[in-house]
Design a protein around this motif. Structure first.
Motif, PDB file in Angstrom:
ATOM      1  N   UNK A   1       0.867  -1.175  -0.144  1.00  0.00           N
ATOM      2  CA  UNK A   1       0.013  -0.034  -0.255  1.00  0.00           C
ATOM      3  C   UNK A   1       0.775   1.178   0.006  1.00  0.00           C
ATOM      4  N   UNK A   2       1.887   1.427   0.968  1.00  0.00           N
ATOM      5  CA  UNK A   2       2.549   2.575   0.975  1.00  0.00           C
ATOM      6  C   UNK A   2       3.527   2.877  -0.244  1.00  0.00           C
ATOM      7  N   UNK A   3       3.966   1.809  -0.912  1.00  0.00           N
ATOM      8  CA  UNK A   3       4.833   1.965  -2.052  1.00  0.00           C
ATOM      9  C   UNK A   3       3.752   2.160  -3.298  1.00  0.00           C
ATOM     10  N   UNK A   4       2.633   1.690  -3.393  1.00  0.00           N
ATOM     11  CA  UNK A   4       1.686   2.203  -4.401  1.00  0.00           C
ATOM     12  C   UNK A   4       1.270   3.303  -4.251  1.00  0.00           C
ATOM     13  N   UNK A   5       1.011   3.886  -2.969  1.00  0.00           N
ATOM     14  CA  UNK A   5       0.779   5.183  -2.841  1.00  0.00           C
ATOM     15  C   UNK A   5       1.882   6.310  -3.120  1.00  0.00           C
ATOM     16  N   UNK A   6       2.969   5.942  -2.979  1.00  0.00           N
ATOM     17  CA  UNK A   6       4.181   6.786  -3.407  1.00  0.00           C
ATOM     18  C   UNK A   6       4.213   6.776  -4.879  1.00  0.00           C
ATOM     19  N   UNK A   7       4.149   5.777  -5.614  1.00  0.00           N
ATOM     20  CA  UNK A   7       4.099   5.513  -6.995  1.00  0.00           C
ATOM     21  C   UNK A   7       2.924   6.423  -7.516  1.00  0.00           C
ATOM     22  N   UNK A   8       1.936   6.063  -6.951  1.00  0.00           N
ATOM     23  CA  UNK A   8       0.582   7.150  -7.406  1.00  0.00           C
ATOM     24  C   UNK A   8       0.892   8.567  -7.369  1.00  0.00           C
ATOM     25  N   UNK A   9       1.368   8.985  -6.205  1.00  0.00           N
ATOM     26  CA  UNK A   9       1.844  10.465  -6.021  1.00  0.00           C
ATOM     27  C   UNK A   9       2.856  10.982  -7.207  1.00  0.00           C
ATOM     28  N   UNK A  10       3.827  10.116  -7.442  1.00  0.00           N
ATOM     29  CA  UNK A  10       4.970  10.394  -8.364  1.00  0.00           C
ATOM     30  C   UNK A  10       4.200  10.318  -9.929  1.00  0.00           C
ATOM     31  N   UNK A  11       3.590   9.591 -10.328  1.00  0.00           N
ATOM     32  CA  UNK A  11       3.065   9.562 -11.657  1.00  0.00           C
ATOM     33  C   UNK A  11       1.691   8.918 -11.653  1.00  0.00           C
ATOM     34  N   UNK A  12       0.609   9.924 -11.356  1.00  0.00           N
ATOM     35  CA  UNK A  12      -0.881   9.406 -11.245  1.00  0.00           C
ATOM     36  C   UNK A  12      -1.305   8.288 -12.182  1.00  0.00           C
ATOM     37  N   UNK A  13      -0.877   8.381 -13.516  1.00  0.00           N
ATOM     38  CA  UNK A  13      -1.430   7.418 -14.456  1.00  0.00           C
ATOM     39  C   UNK A  13      -0.112   6.489 -14.577  1.00  0.00           C
ATOM     40  N   UNK A  14       0.811   6.307 -14.071  1.00  0.00           N
ATOM     41  CA  UNK A  14       1.686   5.512 -14.245  1.00  0.00           C
ATOM     42  C   UNK A  14       1.573   4.011 -14.069  1.00  0.00           C
ATOM     43  N   UNK A  15       0.582   3.977 -13.039  1.00  0.00           N
ATOM     44  CA  UNK A  15       0.061   2.619 -12.506  1.00  0.00           C
ATOM     45  C   UNK A  15      -0.366   1.713 -13.902  1.00  0.00           C
ATOM     46  N   UNK A  16      -1.292   2.702 -15.057  1.00  0.00           N
ATOM     47  CA  UNK A  16      -1.669   1.828 -15.984  1.00  0.00           C
ATOM     48  C   UNK A  16      -0.589   1.542 -16.852  1.00  0.00           C
ATOM     49  N   UNK A  17       0.424   2.116 -17.086  1.00  0.00           N
ATOM     50  CA  UNK A  17       1.535   1.475 -17.912  1.00  0.00           C
ATOM     51  C   UNK A  17       2.401   0.555 -17.073  1.00  0.00           C
ATOM     52  N   UNK A  18       2.188   0.433 -16.095  1.00  0.00           N
ATOM     53  CA  UNK A  18       3.359  -0.604 -15.189  1.00  0.00           C
ATOM     54  C   UNK A  18       3.275  -1.955 -15.903  1.00  0.00           C
ATOM     55  N   UNK A  19       4.111  -2.803 -15.798  1.00  0.00           N
ATOM     56  CA  UNK A  19       4.078  -4.129 -16.256  1.00  0.00           C
ATOM     57  C   UNK A  19       3.080  -4.973 -15.139  1.00  0.00           C
ATOM     58  N   UNK A  20       3.084  -4.747 -14.018  1.00  0.00           N
ATOM     59  CA  UNK A  20       2.039  -5.521 -13.118  1.00  0.00           C
ATOM     60  C   UNK A  20       0.580  -5.218 -13.209  1.00  0.00           C
TER      61      UNK A  20
END
Length: 193
Positions: free
Chosen positions: A104-123
């Motif tokens: 959760x904490x890592x994902x929140x950090x990633x989301x705050x760094x690049x809000x749409x980055x999650x949708x382009x991630x390999x996972x």
């Protein structure tokens, strides 16, 4: 054609950077993860970090990949392809809830760094592909790709964290809600559980 093999020095630098990031997170917490501090801790230039991971979100998602790999291996071991689609989808979504909760904490950090980055991630791409396949098997004729997007919305880091902390929902409640959605998908297509 096979993918190019990573150079030995690049592989070493990648591991040094990931280890440095883990050490900094363990000491400083998840509030920030400055790439220049990671570079200094790893003993590499900041340009090396940026070339390798592009931004903080890329670095965070690389850290998450370790847990993702274990999740995928456990799912393949326990569910494989023999169980009915309903059971595989349910196990996958429950396991994904646990994975997101652990990260959760890592994902929140990633989301705050690049809000749409999650949708382009390999996972995310891998999860979408897997869920799409199971939904298509469970409910032939349904828009499996859209339903996969809809199911994956439940794992949006900000929403998931809000449900766990602000609303005080435990994982069992979240999993029960996912079960209701899966049952609805199956019922809408006349598929027996």
């Amino acid at each position: 054609m096979t993918a190019p093999t990573e150079r030995a020095d690049a592989a070493r630098n990648r591991l040094r950077i990931l280890d440095a990031a883990r050490r900094l997170l363990a000491v400083d917490g998840f509030a920030e993860l400055p790439l220049d501090a990671v570079a200094k801790e790893a003993g590499v230039g900041v340009g090396t970090v940026y070339r390798r991971f592009q931004n903080r979100a890329g670095l965070v998602y690389a850290l998450i990949e370790d847990n993702e790999t274990r999740f995928q291996e456990a799912f393949a071991r326990h569910e494989g392809g023999a169980a009915p689609a309903y059971d595989r989808l349910r196990a996958f979504l429950h396991g994904l809830a646990e994975l997101v909760d652990e990260n959760r904490e890592l994902l929140l950090l990633a989301e705050s760094s690049a809000p749409a980055g999650r949708y382009h991630s390999a996972p995310f791409r891998r999860h979408h592909e897997q869920i799409t396949g199971m939904v298509a098997e469970l409910a032939p004729g349904a828009d499996a790709a859209y339903l996969a997007d809809l199911l994956l919305m439940a794992y949006t880091p900000g929403l998931f964290a809000f449900q766990r902390t602000e609303r005080g929902w435990d994982l069992d409640r979240i999993k029960a809600g996912l079960d209701t959605v899966i049952a609805g998908i199956a019922a809408a297509e006349g598929v027996a559980r």
